[in-house]
Design a protein around this motif. Structure first.
Motif, mmCIF file in Angstrom:
data_model
loop_
_atom_site.group_PDB
_atom_site.id
_atom_site.type_symbol
_atom_site.label_atom_id
_atom_site.label_comp_id
_atom_site.label_asym_id
_atom_site.label_seq_id
_atom_site.Cartn_x
_atom_site.Cartn_y
_atom_site.Cartn_z
ATOM 1 N N TYR A 169 -30.238 2.591 -33.026
ATOM 2 C CA TYR A 169 -30.969 2.176 -31.828
ATOM 3 C C TYR A 169 -30.828 0.671 -31.598
ATOM 4 N N TYR A 180 -28.899 -1.110 -28.589
ATOM 5 C CA TYR A 180 -29.535 -2.080 -27.703
ATOM 6 C C TYR A 180 -28.750 -3.382 -27.673
ATOM 7 N N PRO A 191 -38.746 -0.015 -25.173
ATOM 8 C CA PRO A 191 -39.464 -0.644 -26.292
ATOM 9 C C PRO A 191 -38.764 -1.907 -26.808
ATOM 10 N N ARG A 243 -39.260 -4.731 -24.195
ATOM 11 C CA ARG A 243 -40.622 -5.287 -24.283
ATOM 12 C C ARG A 243 -40.769 -6.198 -25.501
ATOM 13 N N LEU A 244 -40.206 -5.777 -26.620
ATOM 14 C CA LEU A 244 -40.280 -6.587 -27.829
ATOM 15 C C LEU A 244 -39.535 -7.903 -27.638
#
Length: 81
Positions: free
Chosen positions: A16, A20, A66, A69-70
């Motif tokens: 993941y 990203y 996610p 946002r992080l």
């Protein structure tokens, strides 16, 4: 059973994060939006979006929300120091 679960979860998390990273370099870019004329409006808003689309469009954005946002939270905390 749990012995095999940790490497699987670590592998999925790694895939993941790697996905990203690749998407951030190729698909996503940072956009700055200013609220008003020459500092008289709302403060600057930075957000990450797909190229040539508004924020929130596309399945890629939903998949990596996610991580986006992080990243935005980390960058905001660095800027506010």
């Amino acid at each position: 059973m749990t012995r095999h679960l940790r490497p699987l979860l670590a592998g999925l998390l790694g895939a993941y994060v790697l996905g990203y990273g690749v998407a951030r370099l190729t698909l996503f870019h940072a956009v700055e939006r200013y609220g008003g004329a020459e500092g008289k409006g709302a403060p600057r808003q930075d957000f990450i979006t797909l190229r040539d689309r508004s924020p929130g469009d596309g399945w890629e954005y939903a998949l990596f929300l996610p991580a986006i946002r992080l990243e935005e939270a980390v960058l905001a905390s660095i800027r506010n120091r």
